[in-house]
Design a protein around this motif. Structure first.
Motif, PDB file in Angstrom:
ATOM      1  N   MET A  93      29.490   6.971 -20.188  1.00  0.00           N
ATOM      2  CA  MET A  93      30.544   6.477 -19.301  1.00  0.00           C
ATOM      3  C   MET A  93      30.126   6.710 -17.851  1.00  0.00           C
ATOM      4  O   MET A  93      29.810   7.835 -17.450  1.00  0.00           O
ATOM      5  CB  MET A  93      31.857   7.208 -19.587  1.00  0.00           C
ATOM      6  CG  MET A  93      33.029   6.723 -18.731  1.00  0.00           C
ATOM      7  SD  MET A  93      34.546   7.642 -19.081  1.00  0.00           S
ATOM      8  CE  MET A  93      34.818   7.220 -20.787  1.00  0.00           C
ATOM      9  N   ALA A  94      30.094   5.657 -17.069  1.00  0.00           N
ATOM     10  CA  ALA A  94      29.646   5.758 -15.682  1.00  0.00           C
ATOM     11  C   ALA A  94      30.675   6.503 -14.841  1.00  0.00           C
ATOM     12  O   ALA A  94      31.878   6.315 -14.986  1.00  0.00           O
ATOM     13  CB  ALA A  94      29.418   4.358 -15.106  1.00  0.00           C
ATOM     14  N   SER A  95      30.179   7.358 -13.947  1.00  0.00           N
ATOM     15  CA  SER A  95      31.065   8.102 -13.052  1.00  0.00           C
ATOM     16  C   SER A  95      31.412   7.242 -11.847  1.00  0.00           C
ATOM     17  O   SER A  95      30.593   6.485 -11.336  1.00  0.00           O
ATOM     18  CB  SER A  95      30.374   9.387 -12.594  1.00  0.00           C
ATOM     19  OG  SER A  95      31.135  10.018 -11.579  1.00  0.00           O
ATOM     20  N   LEU A  96      32.656   7.371 -11.375  1.00  0.00           N
ATOM     21  CA  LEU A  96      33.085   6.637 -10.195  1.00  0.00           C
ATOM     22  C   LEU A  96      32.803   7.415  -8.919  1.00  0.00           C
ATOM     23  O   LEU A  96      33.117   6.965  -7.828  1.00  0.00           O
ATOM     24  CB  LEU A  96      34.582   6.313 -10.299  1.00  0.00           C
ATOM     25  CG  LEU A  96      34.923   5.280 -11.381  1.00  0.00           C
ATOM     26  CD1 LEU A  96      36.418   5.239 -11.625  1.00  0.00           C
ATOM     27  CD2 LEU A  96      34.412   3.914 -11.001  1.00  0.00           C
ATOM     28  N   GLU A  97      32.247   8.614  -9.042  1.00  0.00           N
ATOM     29  CA  GLU A  97      31.798   9.372  -7.876  1.00  0.00           C
ATOM     30  C   GLU A  97      30.492   8.771  -7.381  1.00  0.00           C
ATOM     31  O   GLU A  97      29.510   8.716  -8.120  1.00  0.00           O
ATOM     32  CB  GLU A  97      31.593  10.849  -8.238  1.00  0.00           C
ATOM     33  CG  GLU A  97      32.873  11.618  -8.482  1.00  0.00           C
ATOM     34  CD  GLU A  97      33.558  12.023  -7.192  1.00  0.00           C
ATOM     35  OE1 GLU A  97      33.003  11.711  -6.116  1.00  0.00           O
ATOM     36  OE2 GLU A  97      34.635  12.633  -7.259  1.00  0.00           O
ATOM     37  N   HIS A 117      41.687  -9.854 -18.118  1.00  0.00           N
ATOM     38  CA  HIS A 117      40.638 -10.858 -18.320  1.00  0.00           C
ATOM     39  C   HIS A 117      39.389 -10.262 -18.979  1.00  0.00           C
ATOM     40  O   HIS A 117      38.528 -10.993 -19.471  1.00  0.00           O
ATOM     41  CB  HIS A 117      40.238 -11.489 -16.992  1.00  0.00           C
ATOM     42  CG  HIS A 117      41.264 -12.435 -16.441  1.00  0.00           C
ATOM     43  ND1 HIS A 117      41.507 -12.564 -15.094  1.00  0.00           N
ATOM     44  CD2 HIS A 117      42.117 -13.276 -17.059  1.00  0.00           C
ATOM     45  CE1 HIS A 117      42.462 -13.459 -14.911  1.00  0.00           C
ATOM     46  NE2 HIS A 117      42.841 -13.904 -16.086  1.00  0.00           N
ATOM     47  N   PHE A 118      39.293  -8.942 -18.984  1.00  0.00           N
ATOM     48  CA  PHE A 118      38.089  -8.293 -19.484  1.00  0.00           C
ATOM     49  C   PHE A 118      38.353  -7.740 -20.889  1.00  0.00           C
ATOM     50  O   PHE A 118      39.101  -6.772 -21.055  1.00  0.00           O
ATOM     51  CB  PHE A 118      37.657  -7.167 -18.536  1.00  0.00           C
ATOM     52  CG  PHE A 118      37.418  -7.650 -17.133  1.00  0.00           C
ATOM     53  CD1 PHE A 118      36.197  -8.197 -16.779  1.00  0.00           C
ATOM     54  CD2 PHE A 118      38.428  -7.600 -16.191  1.00  0.00           C
ATOM     55  CE1 PHE A 118      35.986  -8.666 -15.498  1.00  0.00           C
ATOM     56  CE2 PHE A 118      38.219  -8.064 -14.910  1.00  0.00           C
ATOM     57  CZ  PHE A 118      36.998  -8.602 -14.561  1.00  0.00           C
ATOM     58  N   GLY A 119      37.754  -8.377 -21.866  1.00  0.00           N
ATOM     59  CA  GLY A 119      37.952  -7.937 -23.235  1.00  0.00           C
ATOM     60  C   GLY A 119      37.420  -8.948 -24.229  1.00  0.00           C
ATOM     61  O   GLY A 119      36.710  -9.891 -23.874  1.00  0.00           O
ATOM     62  N   LYS A 130      37.526  -1.579 -21.076  1.00  0.00           N
ATOM     63  CA  LYS A 130      37.740  -0.688 -19.936  1.00  0.00           C
ATOM     64  C   LYS A 130      36.424  -0.287 -19.271  1.00  0.00           C
ATOM     65  O   LYS A 130      36.383  -0.023 -18.066  1.00  0.00           O
ATOM     66  CB  LYS A 130      38.507   0.560 -20.379  1.00  0.00           C
ATOM     67  CG  LYS A 130      39.942   0.253 -20.796  1.00  0.00           C
ATOM     68  CD  LYS A 130      40.708   1.523 -21.105  1.00  0.00           C
ATOM     69  CE  LYS A 130      42.159   1.213 -21.473  1.00  0.00           C
ATOM     70  NZ  LYS A 130      42.934   2.445 -21.751  1.00  0.00           N
ATOM     71  N   ASN A 131      35.363  -0.226 -20.038  1.00  0.00           N
ATOM     72  CA  ASN A 131      34.063   0.101 -19.447  1.00  0.00           C
ATOM     73  C   ASN A 131      33.614  -0.984 -18.466  1.00  0.00           C
ATOM     74  O   ASN A 131      33.000  -0.702 -17.433  1.00  0.00           O
ATOM     75  CB  ASN A 131      33.014   0.282 -20.540  1.00  0.00           C
ATOM     76  CG  ASN A 131      33.162   1.602 -21.271  1.00  0.00           C
ATOM     77  OD1 ASN A 131      33.683   2.570 -20.711  1.00  0.00           O
ATOM     78  ND2 ASN A 131      32.732   1.644 -22.518  1.00  0.00           N
TER      79      ASN A 131
END
Length: 528
Positions: free
Chosen positions: A1-5, A145-147, A159-160
């Motif tokens: 999971m990519a960090s948003l920091e 729209h993402f799915g 969500k990714n």
């Protein structure tokens, strides 16, 4: 999971210089903690600035960069990647926004899109809309729209993907530089969103289908979902052209950078008489649309700026975009025209689609009379006539695009096709006149503020001789006055031939009243 920091490290390097500003640049280094100064044989200076120090001392960073940015041996790096000075605009914009946040009365509402809409914890993050659309045919990019379909009626939210696109937007806009920004809030919002939507159970959603073929058999394929509309009974509809584009181009929005002009109202003089009107008609509807919705009125979506050439119509449009941080699309004359049938109209549609995707946006047609002259009944097939027809169609539907405003400028209102000037299109006209006496002084002062002007020059008195000129004319006089100073002090041809440009001492360069008067005389001769 990519960090948003997002990491951020700024490095500024510059060598020794003969510039008179070099001592000031070296002194500014003392303001920072991680500095390598030039000593002995080492000719290089370097400062490494962390994200926290950049946020705290960005004014000193601006001062240092303004001194060294044009030196041949200077270098700017962000996260070890060479970058240009203009690429730091987004950084400074974020920090200016934080300064306004600190002075806001209700700070927790300042970062929201509106008092009732939080967004993603920062008003700059608008690439993906967190909320449901208000119209039946949405033109924004929304979270749902993402799915993909994991079962016949079950749409699983990716969500990714949302997180990845938000991360890219944070990186492009440098949002993580804001001390008030909390990436953890985005994770909280994502956790609150449903992991999947069962359209058979939740009738507030409907399936979007597109036509396809299995061998020789035509069939409808489910490709996406959207909030249910009454027009199809809240069950399902066929996928139209717009929805197809939304479904197949998930990365378009993130890949197109927003352009916000650097010029602001403080950089423009001579428009005091119309600035209140400009802000009321153009800025307010985009900046605070809730006010107009509360009053039950629709904003003007098409505004026409007209007046004498050189009075600052384009600068006004850019300043508005700067003030409201709107994506600015400048269309000059017939640059959208193509010799291929239908391509001009497609180019125009793409412009409006770009504005919709990157809203808030301003589309600005410079000298619109060159592409929208009056038509006659016999000219319906003319190239620009087809172009006008397409523009009329897009203007009629611009309200559905959200926070998009269309501005046009012209010096010849009488040439424009009347259909474009009807209500709902370019129905609000603002005349931009030549500057008043006070306006002449303001423009001259702005244009000469960074010049080494003779302190004995009375700028207000001299500006009286500029009355009757346009803003562009006054800018020419100021610039040409500085060139006259340059010509007085050096023999440019000889300096270049003898390779003496680096040794020129310009400490004594002073722009005098005589330099400006000579420039004014040249301007009047050229205009005669």
């Amino acid at each position: 999971m990519a960090s948003l920091e997002m990491p951020f490290t700024l490095v500024i390097r510059f060598g020794r210089s003969s510039s008179k500003n070099y001592p000031d640049a070296v002194n500014l280094l003392e303001k920072f903690s991680d500095v390598t100064a030039s000593t002995g044989e080492d000719q290089n200076n370097s400062v490494t600035i962390s994200k926290e120090e950049f946020a705290e001392k960005h004014q000193q960073v601006v001062g240092l960069l303004s001194l060294v940015r044009n030196w041949k041996n200077s270098q700017i790096l962000i996260n070890n990647q060479p970058t240009e000075f203009r690429d730091l605009d987004s950084c400074f914009s974020i920090l200016r926004c934080h300064e306004k946040y600190k002075s806001a009365i209700i700070q927790e509402e300042y970062c929201k899109l509106s008092p009732s809409k939080e967004g993603w914890g920062c008003k700059w993050l608008q690439g993906i809309n967190r909320h449901k659309p208000e119209s039946s045919w949405p033109r924004d990019r929304y979270w749902y729209h993402f799915g993909s379909f994991s079962a016949e009626n079950i749409w699983t939210i990716d969500k990714n993907k949302i997180r990845s696109l938000l991360q890219r937007e944070i990186e492009i806009k440098r949002v993580s530089l804001c001390p008030a920004f909390n990436p953890g809030r985005i994770e909280e919002i994502l956790a609150q969103m449903p992991d999947s939507i069962d359209t058979a159970v939740d009738t507030s959603w409907q399936i979007l289908y597109e036509d396809g073929f299995s061998g020789t058999t035509a069939e409808k394929r489910p490709v996406a979902i959207q909030p249910a509309t009454k027009r199809e009974g809240g069950i399902s509809i066929s996928l139209d052209v717009l929805s197809k584009k939304q479904a197949k181009s998930e990365n378009d929005l993130a890949s197109k950078p927003r352009y916000i002009p650097e010029v602001g109202f403080a950089d423009i003089g001579g428009i005091d008489e119309i600035i209140e009107t400009v802000r009321e008609v153009i800025e307010l509807p985009i900046k605070k649309p809730d006010i107009l919705r509360y009053l039950g009125i629709k904003p003007h979506k098409g505004i026409l700026l007209h007046g004498t050439p050189g009075c600052g119509k384009t600068l006004i449009a850019k300043a508005i975009a700067n003030e409201i941080k709107a994506h600015f699309i400048l269309i000059r004359g017939p640059e959208l025209f193509s010799k291929w049938h239908g391509e001009s109209e497609e180019n125009l549609r793409n412009v409006f689609e770009e504005a919709r995707q990157l809203q808030p946006s301003i589309i600005y047609f410079d000298e619109i009379d060159s592409v929208a002259q009056a038509r006659s009944g016999e000219e319906s097939l003319r190239l620009d006539a087809r172009f006008i027809n397409q523009l009329l169609t897009l203007m009629d539907g611009v309200e559905d695009y959200g926070n998009v405003c269309v501005i046009a400028s012209t010096n010849r209102v009488e040439l424009i096709d009347n259909a474009l000037l009807r209500p709902g299109r370019f129905d609000y006209k603002i005349e931009v006149k030549k500057p008043t006496l006070e306006g002449c002084f303001r423009i001259f002062e702005i244009q000469t503020k960074n010049m080494p002007v003779d302190p004995t020059l009375d700028k207000r008195e001299f500006s009286k001789t500029l009355f009757g000129l346009t803003g562009a004319d006054i800018t020419f006089v100021a610039r040409e006055g500085a060139y006259n100073c340059l010509r007085r002090n050096i023999d440019l041809k000889k300096a270049i031939a003898d390779d003496q440009l680096e040794t020129i001492d310009y400490e004594g360069f002073v722009v005098t009243q005589e330099d400006f008067e000579l420039a004014l005389s040249a301007k009047k001769r050229n205009s005669a």
